[in-house]
Design a protein around this motif. Structure first.
Motif, short mmCIF file in Angstrom:
data_model
loop_
_atom_site.label_atom_id
_atom_site.label_comp_id
_atom_site.label_asym_id
_atom_site.label_seq_id
_atom_site.Cartn_x
_atom_site.Cartn_y
_atom_site.Cartn_z
N ASP A 374 0.82 -1.22 0.00
CA ASP A 374 0.00 0.00 0.00
C ASP A 374 0.86 1.27 0.00
OD1 ASP A 374 -2.42 -1.31 -0.13
OD2 ASP A 374 -2.79 -1.29 2.03
N VAL A 375 1.99 1.22 0.72
CA VAL A 375 2.88 2.39 0.72
C VAL A 375 3.44 2.60 -0.69
CG1 VAL A 375 5.07 3.32 1.57
CG2 VAL A 375 3.47 2.24 3.17
N LYS A 376 3.95 1.54 -1.30
CA LYS A 376 4.54 1.66 -2.64
C LYS A 376 3.52 2.13 -3.67
CE LYS A 376 6.52 -2.45 -2.94
NZ LYS A 376 7.30 -3.57 -3.51
N ASN A 377 2.27 1.70 -3.51
CA ASN A 377 1.21 2.08 -4.46
C ASN A 377 0.64 3.48 -4.22
OD1 ASN A 377 1.42 -0.37 -5.75
ND2 ASN A 377 -0.27 -1.34 -4.61
N GLY A 378 1.10 4.15 -3.19
CA GLY A 378 0.65 5.52 -2.93
C GLY A 378 -0.69 5.60 -2.23
N ALA A 379 -1.07 4.53 -1.53
CA ALA A 379 -2.38 4.52 -0.87
C ALA A 379 -2.33 5.06 0.56
CB ALA A 379 -2.95 3.10 -0.85
N GLN A 387 2.89 9.15 1.45
CA GLN A 387 4.21 8.59 1.73
C GLN A 387 4.38 7.28 0.95
OE1 GLN A 387 6.43 10.23 3.18
NE2 GLN A 387 5.22 11.80 4.27
N GLN A 388 5.38 7.27 0.03
CA GLN A 388 5.66 6.07 -0.77
C GLN A 388 7.05 5.51 -0.50
OE1 GLN A 388 4.05 8.18 -4.53
NE2 GLN A 388 3.61 6.02 -4.90
N ASP A 389 7.75 6.14 0.45
CA ASP A 389 9.10 5.70 0.80
C ASP A 389 9.02 4.66 1.91
OD1 ASP A 389 11.72 5.37 1.52
OD2 ASP A 389 12.07 7.47 2.09
N ILE A 407 -3.63 8.85 9.85
CA ILE A 407 -3.31 7.98 8.72
C ILE A 407 -4.54 7.89 7.82
CG2 ILE A 407 -2.63 5.67 7.97
CD1 ILE A 407 -0.43 7.10 9.48
N ARG A 408 -4.31 8.17 6.55
CA ARG A 408 -5.38 7.98 5.57
C ARG A 408 -4.97 6.87 4.62
NH1 ARG A 408 -5.80 12.29 1.23
NH2 ARG A 408 -6.64 11.10 -0.49
N LYS A 409 -5.89 5.94 4.43
CA LYS A 409 -5.64 4.81 3.52
C LYS A 409 -6.66 4.89 2.39
CE LYS A 409 -5.47 -0.26 3.54
NZ LYS A 409 -5.63 -1.46 4.38
#
Length: 420
Positions: A374-379, A387-389, A407-409
């Protein structure tokens, strides 16, 4: 004189359930511009909720039409409690509780009705001075027990039992109407549909003591039900209060904006002061373009402004827009608490932590694998920033006074993380 027919307006809005003498009231309004009318509330709580608001909206309409509204705060009757709508005896409050509630309800009423052409009275002023013998001699002899037993609010309680204290409530409310009619020139009482028996008891007492020609009228408002048949006035979190400390302006606004298309026009008629033409135009928009929710937005704006003022409405809309867009960085801690009070929550300590570990530890993500994906996908958004790092460290002290991490998902799935 009023500039328009208030009774016809109320009928159009579906706001009249019963009238004691429609013809007599029409005749009175036609020939007088000095109608004074009252609605009462007992200080059994420290705030009104939106279910209580309905008869007071009618009172406000009369005020706007040029008539004189009187609010009765039941400092006397509130010490006993109205049996209406209850299956068991009410728990009596202390005198201190009643006094504190009186202050808070009075402040709410002043906010709704302003200071022009409006007054507040407290029935403790006359009921509190009455002794038992006066009560029985001057008033009790005019009430037939068999008639009192037939009143709906009493009849519904007979199976489980009702104390003499609550049984006598209708006499006290009748005395209120008599006192206001005689000493304050109040000609009409309005209330919910469950108050019909109490209102008619008051009119009967006035006619017995002052003569059958004495002008006294009663009007009740229908019980409001939602389209699904359930009682109006509750949200998932319980009652929707007028007190901003109990229900924030944002939560209040959200309650109205989330109303069903099947109910929204009825609520526009009841709870706003929009013209017939404006409401009919919004009804048409609801039918033709329901996805735009124009009627709900207008309803939420009008009622929030009426109860919480321009500032309350402005804040509610600001929080709504920020949460919708994800641009939450400019919200204050208090606004975050308003906007996310019903959002899922979690806890975290003050230490900085890798984003993947943070998401798993707070149970926002079920596993590290899912968190990384989810982080890598920009969610994932932390305090409003995407946060994508995978090496990013969440610093709980970096925003919102170190009290929260937001936190927003995805688009709008927020979690309010409380920092311990």
């Amino acid at each position: 004189m009023a500039k328009f027919d208030i009774l016809e307006d109320l009928k159009w809005r579906g706001a009249i359930n019963q009238e004691t003498d429609e013809e007599g009231l029409r005749e009175y309004l036609k020939n007088h511009d000095d109608l004074a009318l009252y609605c009462g509330t007992d200080p059994t709580g420290d705030s009104l909720h939106i279910g209580h608001l309905i008869p007071f909206m009618i009172l406000k309409r009369f005020q706007l039409a040029g008539y004189h509204p009187v609010i009765l705060i039941g400092g006397g009757t509130g010490a006993i409690g109205d049996p209406s709508g209850r299956k068991t005896e009410r728990v009596l409050q202390t005198a201190e509780q009643v006094k504190e509630n009186e202050k808070k309800l009075t402040a709410q009423m002043k906010k709704l009705f302003g200071t022009e052409n409006f007054e507040i009275v407290n029935n403790a002023e006359w009921l509190g001075k009455m002794n038992l013998l006066d009560f029985l001699r001057d008033y009790g002899k005019f009430f037939q027990v068999n008639n009192m037993l037939n009143k709906d609010v009493v009849a519904s309680r007979l199976e489980n039992g009702i104390s003499f204290t609550e049984f006598s409530y209708q006499i006290l409310q009748a005395i209120d109407f008599y006192h206001l009619n005689k000493d304050h020139n109040v000609q009409m009482q309005i209330g919910g549909s469950d108050q019909w028996g109490n209102i008619t008891a008051g009119i009967d007492l006035i006619h017995k003591l002052e003569g059958s020609d004495q002008k006294a009228f009663g009007l009740t408002i229908p019980l409001m039900l939602k389209a699904d048949g359930t009682k109006f006035g509750k949200s998932a979190g319980g009652a929707v209060w007028l007190d901003p400390e109990k229900t924030s302006p944002y939560e209040f606004y959200q309650f109205w904006i989330n109303q069903d298309d099947r109910d929204v026009v009825k609520y526009l008629k009841y709870f706003t002061f929009l013209s017939h033409e404006e409401i009919e135009e919004l009804a048409e928009k609801t039918e033709k373009e329901p996805w735009k929710r124009a009627a709900q937005k207008k309803l939420a704006e009008e009622v929030t402004k009426f109860v919480h003022g321009e500032e309350g409405l402005k804040e509610a809309k600001m929080i709504t827009e920020a949460l919708f867009s994800g641009n939450i960085k400019d919200l204050s801690v208090k606004q975050i608490e308003q906007g996310l009070s019903s959002a899922p929550s979690a806890e975290a300590d003050k230490e900085k932590k890798n984003i993947v570990e943070f998401l798993v530890d707070t149970k926002i993500e079920p596993s590290k694998r899912q968190a990384r994906e989810d982080v890598k996908n920009g969610a994932i958004y932390v305090n409003g920033d995407r946060q994508q790092d995978l090496e990013f460290e969440v610093d709980p002290s970096s925003a919102f006074d170190g009290k929260y991490v937001i936190i927003r998902k995805g688009k709008r799935k927020y979690t309010l993380v409380h920092v311990k």
